[in-house]
Design a protein around this motif. Structure first.
Motif, short mmCIF file in Angstrom:
data_model
loop_
_atom_site.label_atom_id
_atom_site.label_comp_id
_atom_site.label_asym_id
_atom_site.label_seq_id
_atom_site.Cartn_x
_atom_site.Cartn_y
_atom_site.Cartn_z
N ASN A 282 0.82 -1.21 0.00
CA ASN A 282 0.00 0.00 0.00
C ASN A 282 0.86 1.27 0.00
O ASN A 282 0.37 2.36 0.31
N LYS A 283 2.15 1.10 -0.32
CA LYS A 283 3.10 2.22 -0.45
C LYS A 283 3.22 3.02 0.84
O LYS A 283 3.34 4.25 0.82
N MET A 284 3.22 2.32 1.98
CA MET A 284 3.32 3.00 3.27
C MET A 284 4.72 2.87 3.89
O MET A 284 4.92 3.23 5.05
N LEU A 285 5.67 2.31 3.13
CA LEU A 285 7.06 2.22 3.58
C LEU A 285 7.93 3.04 2.64
O LEU A 285 7.64 3.14 1.45
N ASP A 286 9.01 3.62 3.18
CA ASP A 286 9.92 4.36 2.30
C ASP A 286 10.79 3.39 1.51
O ASP A 286 10.75 2.17 1.71
N GLU A 287 11.61 3.94 0.61
CA GLU A 287 12.40 3.10 -0.30
C GLU A 287 13.37 2.19 0.42
O GLU A 287 13.49 1.01 0.10
N GLU A 288 14.03 2.72 1.46
CA GLU A 288 15.03 1.92 2.19
C GLU A 288 14.37 0.77 2.94
O GLU A 288 14.86 -0.36 2.95
N MET A 289 13.23 1.04 3.58
CA MET A 289 12.54 -0.01 4.33
C MET A 289 11.97 -1.06 3.39
O MET A 289 11.95 -2.25 3.72
N SER A 290 11.50 -0.64 2.21
CA SER A 290 11.00 -1.61 1.23
C SER A 290 12.12 -2.54 0.77
O SER A 290 11.90 -3.73 0.57
N LYS A 291 13.30 -1.97 0.60
CA LYS A 291 14.45 -2.79 0.20
C LYS A 291 14.78 -3.79 1.31
O LYS A 291 15.03 -4.97 1.05
N GLU A 292 14.80 -3.32 2.56
CA GLU A 292 15.05 -4.22 3.69
C GLU A 292 14.01 -5.33 3.74
O GLU A 292 14.33 -6.50 3.97
N LEU A 293 12.75 -4.97 3.53
CA LEU A 293 11.67 -5.96 3.58
C LEU A 293 11.86 -7.03 2.50
O LEU A 293 11.63 -8.22 2.75
N SER A 294 12.28 -6.63 1.30
CA SER A 294 12.54 -7.61 0.23
C SER A 294 13.59 -8.62 0.68
O SER A 294 13.46 -9.82 0.45
N GLY A 295 14.64 -8.10 1.30
CA GLY A 295 15.69 -8.99 1.80
C GLY A 295 15.19 -9.92 2.89
O GLY A 295 15.52 -11.11 2.92
N ILE A 296 14.38 -9.39 3.80
CA ILE A 296 13.84 -10.20 4.89
C ILE A 296 12.94 -11.31 4.35
O ILE A 296 12.96 -12.44 4.85
N LEU A 297 12.14 -11.01 3.34
CA LEU A 297 11.28 -12.03 2.73
C LEU A 297 12.12 -13.17 2.16
O LEU A 297 11.80 -14.35 2.34
N ILE A 298 13.18 -12.82 1.43
CA ILE A 298 14.06 -13.85 0.86
C ILE A 298 14.69 -14.67 1.99
O ILE A 298 14.69 -15.91 1.97
N TRP A 299 15.22 -13.96 2.99
CA TRP A 299 15.87 -14.63 4.13
C TRP A 299 14.90 -15.53 4.88
O TRP A 299 15.28 -16.62 5.34
N SER A 300 13.64 -15.12 5.00
CA SER A 300 12.66 -15.89 5.77
C SER A 300 12.41 -17.27 5.18
O SER A 300 11.92 -18.16 5.87
N MET A 301 12.74 -17.45 3.91
CA MET A 301 12.49 -18.73 3.24
C MET A 301 13.67 -19.69 3.33
O MET A 301 13.55 -20.85 2.95
#
Length: 850
Positions: A282-301
């Motif tokens: 919903n575009k409620m995170l800034d660019e840096e946090m979105s990048k961190e979240l992408s990494g966390i999703l990959i790591w979570s698997m």
């Protein structure tokens, strides 16, 4: 479809150029100026480029793949070849679910990293929903079914640690150390005797393997379990990822079951992760946090533990996705089966060895002392298996950890924030509930809540009035009549909070009864539940303060310059008695540290350690030496021509800052200055910071973590750290990273601090002087030895320590002889004039000794 390119940057004709080649080819297919990259890539759609070398171009930073991201969240490649690493990353990503590309494509901004992730993920053959892969790789232990009674512990230890033994075969560059061998043998003998042991082992001994190996063999031999407790989470990870892997190369230990247990807040919460993904979509995170979240999703698997500590993410993101006791719904959570925290709790029950930290250990002990060992209760916060062996590393830290875990704390200002959140959430909830429930009933509840809150405000104001102090940072002990005033007020506050809990519970029940559910109602119900848990925790803290005053000290700590920002704290005084009552069913307790021994005429030097660890007077204690040669590796200077230290003495500070400035300019980096007072540190910096030339100055603020400062220091050849108490121990800076250590004053605690004063009285039954000798002075000596231990970390280190406190060599001070005799063997303390110290520094610098 995009293409992966490899890029090498080089200089030609004073221009920065880049050579590009496809991953599938070795020979370059294009070479161009950096300035021409934009037009080249604008025509190539989703192409991406790996760069081998520094990335200075602003445009190149946008299209280049952030390999640091892949190393942090995917895996750390050991290959030095760029093409090999690239193919490894791609292969790993292709094992991820293809559906993850839809998330990555929406939340990551355009760039090389995004293109690379999408290119790899779209090649995946795994078409199941990406949600099914989150935390699917968690490792689960199975309980060992039988032991190995044929193992002879002492013979096995000799086989591992003797010259030419198994350890030498397992570790590249290993050197036999007699102290390590003796440490392992002493621990093996204690295990076989079923007895406790205190053991001091010098720095550089390799004590981690020395205690892990005999404990591991004891566990697989007897089917018993062990807990190893360290001082920090960083040391936990080091044991698990480094030392345990070495252990598993030894005979019969390849199937050793080891797990790490940390607090709930260190682990990923799956429910929160999905909530944050929705925020990003919903575009409620800034660019840096979105990048961190992408990494966390990959790591979570791919993570086997779900432990967030190794991830380089900002604290805000960490709080958003980690668990905590206030909003955890335990078995009611739809993601309970893949909750890393609860998986680790189950793993602990099935492990041979559980590695934890002191804070966690004593939180567990507090639960068991309060509620008994009720493992089946779901509201128990932390659990460890029923274990027979306990190894406490960095045992000198136990007193502080025990005090923190066993203390109760109440902060009126923080409670007010909790209540404000409750009122807001109840009001929002009633806005929905008036469509489903009688509006008159809701108005009565609201009026009752407002009345209770008004009463609470009055009670808190009165509490602040009777406990307040005009001085910021002051700590005042409350006894007798003062407690007779304060305790009833605290009790009234707790009674008033019962009304808040009642109305919050009613609100939650009504929200739960609404049949026409939506995300808003679910969110309100979850928020009310979180706030209620927090409110009950405040009530628990108040109950602890008001109900248990015997053998405790109650004091008020004024936090900042505002009347309501204070803490009321109740801490145990008799740590020795408390320690003795902890884990009574553990038959073997090993306490190990580099600083347990304090010189004491007529004793074995372990009386202070026995007091703070709560062990009996006949508890066996052993002091082993160190593999370091302090005669050759350490120069120890005390300037005797400087003024005596007195608190807030400008004469002392001026002289101390002068010798500090001159010494730092001579050595030119690789230095650390240790203070016990932030005020002294700030004053010194204000005087000398502008006169240190091109040196890089790293200053510790009160809330700073040493980790970031140390990382910056290591990466700078001309760096100096100005640090307070956090840097006196646990800091490892070998070789050139630390050549000069300056200590401003002996690390005495303030004797009028409520807890210190109470413990001096506790240990000095006959007189104040007895308490100083039995507790206060040994505590200072132990802290000083820890600070000195920062300097020499390997056999090849050389270093200089300057202690700007003449009391250390003053024969009229009762603790001076005790402190000097407690220093490592071979330490030569030179008490000389300041100008001679500076001359010695210049000579050592010329001779490249430092």
């Amino acid at each position: 479809m995009g293409e992966i390119l490899l890029g090498n940057i080089f200089k030609r004709n004073a221009k920065t150029k880049i050579s590009l080649r496809r991953v599938s080819q070795n020979s370059p297919f294009v070479s161009m100026n950096i300035e021409d990259l934009s037009s080249f890539f604008s025509e190539r759609g989703e192409d991406c480029v790996f760069i081998d070398g520094p990335v200075d171009s602003e445009y190149l930073q946008k299209i280049a793949i952030d390999e640091g991201f892949l190393r942090s969240f995917l895996f750390q490649s050991e290959s030095k070849d760029l093409k090999t690493r690239t193919l490894q990353y791609r292969k790993a990503l292709e094992k991820m679910p293809a559906g993850l590309s839809s998330i990555v494509g929406k939340i990551l901004e355009n760039g090389g990293l995004r293109n690379f992730l999408l290119l790899a993920l779209r090649e995946s053959e795994f078409l199941d929903p990406w949600e099914d892969y989150v935390l699917s790789a968690l490792k689960r232990n199975e309980r060992r079914e039988r032991g190995n009674p044929r193992i002879n512990l002492q013979k096995t230890v000799k086989l591992v640690f003797s010259e030419g033994g198994l350890l030498q075969d397992s570790m590249k560059g290993y050197e036999f150390r007699q102290e390590q061998f003796m440490t392992a043998l002493e621990i093996a003998e204690s295990i076989e005797r079923d007895s406790n042991l205190m053991i001091e082992v010098g720095t550089g001994t390799g004590k981690s393997i020395a205690y892990l190996a005999p404990v591991a063999y004891a566990c697989i031999s007897t089917m018993n379990q062990a807990v190893v407790s360290t001082r920090t989470r960083i040391l936990q990870d080091q044991l698990f990822k480094k030392d345990v892997e070495i252990l598993k190369t030894f005979p019969n230990l390849d199937d050793l079951r080891v797990s790490v247990m940390k607090g709930r807040e260190r682990y990923l919460c799956a429910r929160k992760l999905f909530e944050v993904v929705n925020l990003a979509l919903n575009k409620m995170l800034d660019e840096e946090m979105s990048k961190e979240l992408s990494g966390i999703l990959i790591w979570s698997m791919i993570t086997g533990e779900g432990d967030l500590d190794p991830l380089p993410i900002k604290e805000e993101m960490r709080r958003m996705i980690s668990g905590n006791r206030f909003d955890c719904t335990r078995r009611l959570c739809p993601f309970f089966e893949i909750c890393p925290y609860y998986v680790q709790r189950e793993n602990a029950k099935s492990s041979d060895i559980v590695i934890t930290n002191h804070s966690f250990l004593f939180s567990e002990a507090n639960i068991r002392l309060s509620d008994g060992d009720a493992e089946e209760r779901e509201d128990i916060g932390t659990l460890l298996p029923r274990f027979k062996y306990l190894v406490v590393d960095e045992a000198h830290e136990l007193e502080a950890s025990l005090t923190q875990a066993m203390s109760y704390r109440f902060e009126p200002y923080e409670l007010a924030g909790t209540v404000r959140r409750l009122i807001k959430t109840v009001r929002d909830s009633f806005g929905f509930l008036k469509r489903h429930f009688d509006e008159g009933f809701l108005r009565k509840l609201w009026a009752k809540l407002k009345e209770a809150t008004a009463n609470l405000d009055k009670q808190s104001t009165e509490l602040v009035r009777v406990t307040g102090s005009p001085e910021s940072g002051s700590r005042i002990t409350f006894t007798g009549k003062e407690l007779e005033v304060m305790i009833p007020l605290l009790t009234k506050i707790s009674d008033t909070l019962q009304t808040h809990v009642y109305i919050g519970t009613q609100t939650m029940q009504m929200l739960d009864d609404v049949e026409d559910r939506n995300e808003k109602i679910d969110g309100l119900e979850a928020e009310v539940s979180r706030i209620l848990t927090e409110t009950r925790e405040w009530m628990k803290q108040i109950a602890g303060i008001t109900s248990s005053q015997e053998s405790r000290v109650i004091y008020v700590n004024r936090l900042e310059r505002r009347p309501d920002n204070l803490s009321i704290i109740s801490s145990p005084v008799e740590n020795d008695t408390l320690m003795a009552s902890i884990f009574p069913d553990v038959s073997v307790k090993i306490f190990i540290s580099a600083t347990l021994w304090v010189y004491s005429r007529g004793s074995d030097g372990f009386n202070y350690a026995r007091r703070i660890l709560g062990t009996s007077s006949n508890n066996e204690a052993v002091r082993l030496g160190t593999s370091f040669d302090y005669t050759q590796q350490l120069k120890f200077f005390v300037p005797v021509d400087l003024p005596d230290y007195f608190p807030n003495s400008l004469t002392y500070l001026e002289s101390a800052s002068d010798i500090t400035l001159n010494a730092l300019n001579i050595v030119g980096g690789g230095s650390m200055v240790l203070f016990t007072s932030y005020e002294d540190m700030k004053w010194t910096l204000s005087r000398i910071s502008g006169r240190l030339g091109d040196m890089s100055i790293h200053i510790q603020d009160r809330e700073d973590s040493p980790t970031t400062i140390l990382a910056d220091h290591v990466n700078s050849e001309k760096s100096v750290i100005f640090g307070a108490r956090a840097f006196w121990e646990g800091v490892d800076l070998p070789g050139e990273q630390l050549r000069l250590l300056i200590v401003y004053k002996l690390p005495f605690e303030r004797p009028d601090e409520p807890l210190i004063e109470a413990r001096i009285k506790h240990y000095g039954k006959r007189s104040f002087v007895e308490g100083m000798n039995k507790y206060y002075y040994p505590k200072m000596i132990t802290a000083f030895r820890q600070g000195l231990g920062r300097l020499i970390r390997t056999r090849n280190d050389h270093g200089v320590v300057i202690v700007i406190d003449k009391r250390i060599v003053d024969p009229n001070r009762v603790y001076s002889k005790k402190l000097l005799a407690s220093l490592p063997a071979g330490t030569n303390v030179q008490a000389i004039a300041s100008n001679r110290i500076l001359r010695e520094l210049r000579r050592l610098k010329r001779e490249k000794w430092i």
